[in-house]
Enzyme design. Sequence first.
Site, PDB file in Angstrom:
ATOM      1  CB  CYS A 101      -2.937   0.907  -2.478  1.00 26.25           C
ATOM      2  SG  CYS A 101      -2.991   2.663  -2.871  1.00 26.25           S
ATOM      3  CG  HIS A 153      -6.900   5.746   5.103  1.00 24.44           C
ATOM      4  ND1 HIS A 153      -6.013   5.243   4.058  1.00 24.44           N
ATOM      5  CD2 HIS A 153      -5.686   6.324   5.901  1.00 24.44           C
ATOM      6  CE1 HIS A 153      -4.723   5.747   4.283  1.00 24.44           C
ATOM      7  NE2 HIS A 153      -4.619   6.258   5.378  1.00 24.44           N
ATOM      8  CD  GLU A 158      -2.409   8.378   7.129  1.00 23.09           C
ATOM      9  OE1 GLU A 158      -1.626   9.267   7.276  1.00 23.09           O
ATOM     10  OE2 GLU A 158      -2.405   7.723   6.208  1.00 23.09           O
ATOM     11  CG  ASP A 167      -1.716   1.304   1.132  1.00 22.45           C
ATOM     12  OD1 ASP A 167      -2.416   1.533   0.359  1.00 22.45           O
ATOM     13  OD2 ASP A 167      -1.922   2.014   2.307  1.00 22.45           O
ATOM     14  CB  SER A 168       0.181   4.795  -0.671  1.00 22.67           C
ATOM     15  OG  SER A 168      -1.197   4.817  -0.127  1.00 22.67           O
ATOM     16  CB  CYS A 199     -10.176   5.147   0.043  1.00 21.21           C
ATOM     17  SG  CYS A 199      -8.579   5.831   0.909  1.00 21.21           S
TER      18      CYS A 199
END
Length: 277
Positions: free
Chosen positions: A79, A192, A158, A16-17, A190
């Site tokens: 991702c 997150h 985050e 993932d990023s 996404c």
Amino acid sequence: MEHTIQDRYAPIGVFDSGVGGLTVAREIMRQIPNEHIVYFGDTARVPYGSKSKETVTKYSEQIVRFLQTQHVKAIVVACNTASACALDTIEKDVDIPIIGVVKPGAKAAVSATHNGKIGVIGTSATIDSHIYSDYIKELNSSAKVLGKACPLFVPLVEEGLWEDPVTDEIATRYLSELIDVGIDTLILGCTHYPLIRKAIARIVGDGVALVNPAYETALELRELLGEHNLLNDRKPELGENRYQFFVSDAAEKFKTFANSIIKYGILTAKTIQIEEY
Ligand code: DGL
């Protein structure tokens, strides 16, 4: 490619990023607990969601080369942005099974919808690629798909604002146009977003089914490994560490976040120079 018996004990590469793909790794840990995982988070170059297809593809190719040095038996592009922008290119570079999160998410949404109106939320790069919409239309040509980029969700997650009025306020702004068109299914496109699932559910209401591509991907991965005779049949031994974590920067910060969402205890995260691959 022919597989040997030993291959099934090799790890799965997940990338993932940054930290978001841990929601995918977590589902793999839950759904196929015998598997070993090598996770790479590109914490030096995150976010991918605001970058071009070319850049995300170049980064993803480097990561795939790194994962191959770890002798992984399969790769999961955790991702959404990398799945949208780079999967078509990187799958040509490898001769092991490789899956992204977009196709499984699209498939689950098509099964879940009753009225054919599906919303997709994700980064700008994912939404602009129209990839979810393309896959959905392949499966159900009469489906109506409405995409909405929600770039502020990633920093909110985050910052730990999972249950916070600010997140509810931003979610209301982003999601109102999807509610207005009457979607009955929403893809959390996404990495997150599953972490603010409760806030999203509050805003869209009970009538909208939320699809988490991370969960769907873990199930599809299990199937794919089975088809290739690559499922690990060895039960983990007590105290055995089956998970390895690599990042391109800020390993300590990664570890703290990772330990807040994965209950298996992430002991170490190693920093590597990803540009060298
Ligand atoms: N992991 C990315 C995704 O799922 C979100 C974070 C980023 O923009 O890199 O699209």
